[in-house]
Design an enzyme around this catalytic site. Sequence first.
Site, PDB file in Angstrom:
ATOM      1  N   HIS A   1     -60.177 -31.921  18.938  1.00  0.00           N
ATOM      2  CA  HIS A   1     -59.991 -31.665  17.110  1.00  0.00           C
ATOM      3  C   HIS A   1     -58.452 -31.563  16.854  1.00  0.00           C
ATOM      4  CE1 HIS A   1     -63.921 -33.883  15.450  1.00  0.00           C
ATOM      5  NE2 HIS A   1     -63.848 -33.289  16.675  1.00  0.00           N
TER       6      HIS A   1
ATOM      7  N   GLU B   1     -57.374 -31.567  14.261  1.00  0.00           N
ATOM      8  CA  GLU B   1     -56.809 -31.000  12.798  1.00  0.00           C
ATOM      9  C   GLU B   1     -56.931 -29.680  12.094  1.00  0.00           C
ATOM     10  OE1 GLU B   1     -60.566 -33.427  12.916  1.00  0.00           O
ATOM     11  OE2 GLU B   1     -58.611 -32.905  13.850  1.00  0.00           O
TER      12      GLU B   1
ATOM     13  N   ASP C   1     -56.290 -25.045 -11.128  1.00  0.00           N
ATOM     14  CA  ASP C   1     -57.038 -25.955 -11.305  1.00  0.00           C
ATOM     15  C   ASP C   1     -56.442 -26.525 -12.318  1.00  0.00           C
ATOM     16  OD1 ASP C   1     -57.243 -26.307  -8.944  1.00  0.00           O
ATOM     17  OD2 ASP C   1     -59.528 -26.956  -9.051  1.00  0.00           O
ATOM     18  N   SER C   2     -56.579 -26.075 -13.922  1.00  0.00           N
ATOM     19  CA  SER C   2     -56.710 -26.699 -15.296  1.00  0.00           C
ATOM     20  C   SER C   2     -55.742 -25.712 -16.095  1.00  0.00           C
ATOM     21  CB  SER C   2     -57.682 -26.207 -15.959  1.00  0.00           C
ATOM     22  OG  SER C   2     -58.468 -24.501 -16.055  1.00  0.00           O
TER      23      SER C   2
ATOM     24  N   GLY D   1     -67.454 -37.854  13.590  1.00  0.00           N
ATOM     25  CA  GLY D   1     -68.201 -37.989  13.253  1.00  0.00           C
ATOM     26  C   GLY D   1     -69.715 -37.850  14.046  1.00  0.00           C
TER      27      GLY D   1
ATOM     28  N   LYS E   1     -56.166 -28.303  -3.021  1.00  0.00           N
ATOM     29  CA  LYS E   1     -55.891 -26.882  -3.640  1.00  0.00           C
ATOM     30  C   LYS E   1     -54.519 -26.424  -3.676  1.00  0.00           C
ATOM     31  CE  LYS E   1     -58.594 -24.062  -6.115  1.00  0.00           C
ATOM     32  NZ  LYS E   1     -59.076 -24.929  -6.969  1.00  0.00           N
TER      33      LYS E   1
ATOM     34  N   SER F   1     -60.064 -24.071 -18.770  1.00  0.00           N
ATOM     35  CA  SER F   1     -60.864 -23.356 -18.108  1.00  0.00           C
ATOM     36  C   SER F   1     -60.534 -21.764 -17.660  1.00  0.00           C
ATOM     37  CB  SER F   1     -61.584 -23.513 -16.787  1.00  0.00           C
ATOM     38  OG  SER F   1     -60.621 -23.357 -15.548  1.00  0.00           O
TER      39      SER F   1
ATOM     40  N   CYS G   1     -61.901 -37.786  18.493  1.00  0.00           N
ATOM     41  CA  CYS G   1     -63.443 -38.135  19.166  1.00  0.00           C
ATOM     42  C   CYS G   1     -64.149 -39.363  18.640  1.00  0.00           C
ATOM     43  CB  CYS G   1     -64.325 -36.976  18.469  1.00  0.00           C
ATOM     44  SG  CYS G   1     -65.247 -36.151  19.106  1.00  0.00           S
ATOM     45  N   TYR G   2     -64.985 -39.265  17.682  1.00  0.00           N
ATOM     46  CA  TYR G   2     -65.837 -40.211  17.206  1.00  0.00           C
ATOM     47  C   TYR G   2     -64.831 -41.605  16.952  1.00  0.00           C
ATOM     48  CZ  TYR G   2     -69.070 -43.546  15.165  1.00  0.00           C
ATOM     49  OH  TYR G   2     -70.191 -44.840  15.228  1.00  0.00           O
TER      50      TYR G   2
END
Length: 522
Positions: free
Chosen positions: A174, A176, A232-233, A54, A378, A228, A87-88
């Site tokens: 970090h 990640e 995704d759709s 954070g 995604k 669309s 971290c935080y």
Amino acid sequence: MHETIVILDFGSQYTQLIARRIREAGVYSEIYPCTEDVATIRALHPKGLILSGGPSSVYDPDAPGLDPAYLRLTREDGSPVPILGICYGLQSMAQVLGGAVERAERREFGRASIVIDSRADLFKGIPEGSNVWMSHGDHLTRLPDGFEIIAHTENAPIAAVRHTSEALYGVQFHPEVVHTEHGKAILENFAGTVCGCRRDWSAASFVEEKIAEIRREVGQEHVILGLSGGVDSSVAAVLLHRAIGDQLTCIFINNGLLRKGEWDMVQTTFRDEYHIRLTAIDASDLFLKRLAGIVDPEAKRKVIGNTFVEVFEDATHAIEEELGTKPGFLAQGTLYPDVIESISFKGPSATIKTHHNVGGLPENMRMQVLEPFRELFKDEVRAIGRLLEVPEHIIGRHPFPGPGLAIRIIGAVTRDDVRLLQEADAIFIEELRSAGLYDDVWQALAVLLPVQTVGVMGDERTYENVCALRAVTSVDGMTADWAWLPHAFLARVSGRIVNEIRGINRTVYDISSKPPATIEWE
């Protein structure tokens, strides 16, 4: 039920990456704000808990704190829930347990070589001297009772810690981010070795479970989906059709701001190839009329969003009359990042721009919302699309904004400007595909600028528009670097745009990264 590792978000820009890495390790993960009630998390029966980084300092008056009750969570078998602070998250945990955190004399941002003092669990199999990514101005100066150091760097005497008798761990770096060389392996060690997770989360298991869930939830009701043509759709449409067949009707609205050829491509693919019930509405005149003279990008979004809801609502009423019954569900392609931003600690880091797919339904529609992908990222949706055999030309498509080309035309939107931009965009994408570069970039786009410049073509003076080209590389769009496309390629694209599109006489290439810039220009 899949085993779950919960991530408490303390406002880090990397929180979503933690969730992604845990899922890549084959374990389902969910993100909750650090202010979430402990009872909510307890009800999830997590196999592990991760405290994110954070931007705050733990000693700031308004810094987010860690409820000590989280450190006493137990699993269904009565054993303590293992915790990893990042971290935080490490600093917050240490402070609660009686350790000391102070501002470092020398801030540490960037790569650092780590010295591992213990390879018993978290660092099992991690090579000595691996690079890790540091991003902190504070550090631990005194460990809480019962903790020991398990890794350090030249500038960080306490780079990683663990409790000697409890399943409490912390890292100052970090794991990640991709800049930490073996960060994924460290998180896999936490999920597998420390938490003992089965690691059975996958796209294939999701598809089977989600189809059964949709059938149970929908029953005999009818479902409406706004289609669309984007990833995704499109995948949502195929998944829903696999689950409920003709109980699904898709609505495809032409807002006049689509990519070149998209109006025909979507109809051919979903109506003719998939045999999905599809209502296609050409409302381009209405959208462009309402956009006339509007310059502010947020105002454009609102006009487009409000008009879309109006047209969509009319289409839904027409479908209701055709079916003789009111549809019970509205399906949306909402993804997990959208959900996270709506619930995260203090919301997103800043409201950069309004998301086109976030918002409520008109009250008079009174349909239940069905969001089959609200737990997914995604790349996970793309994996599911491939399992469902959705064509690669759809699965691999670059992201495209809901407001369409309106936010790639800087300034007021006109029909002529849309035509110019459609042509320029089509040339850019066509050349990327021809050169084998399309899949190497996360997103590529053309932008029409509200600037005209002098040019010379055929010994004549021209005074025409400027087109900006933008291509970025990214994993998930959260951060992005501009793509180092070959100069010869850019020259070819520029030459085609200027020579083939009357109205554009100059192209420029955007070399801004995100941050500080956004991927889209508006």
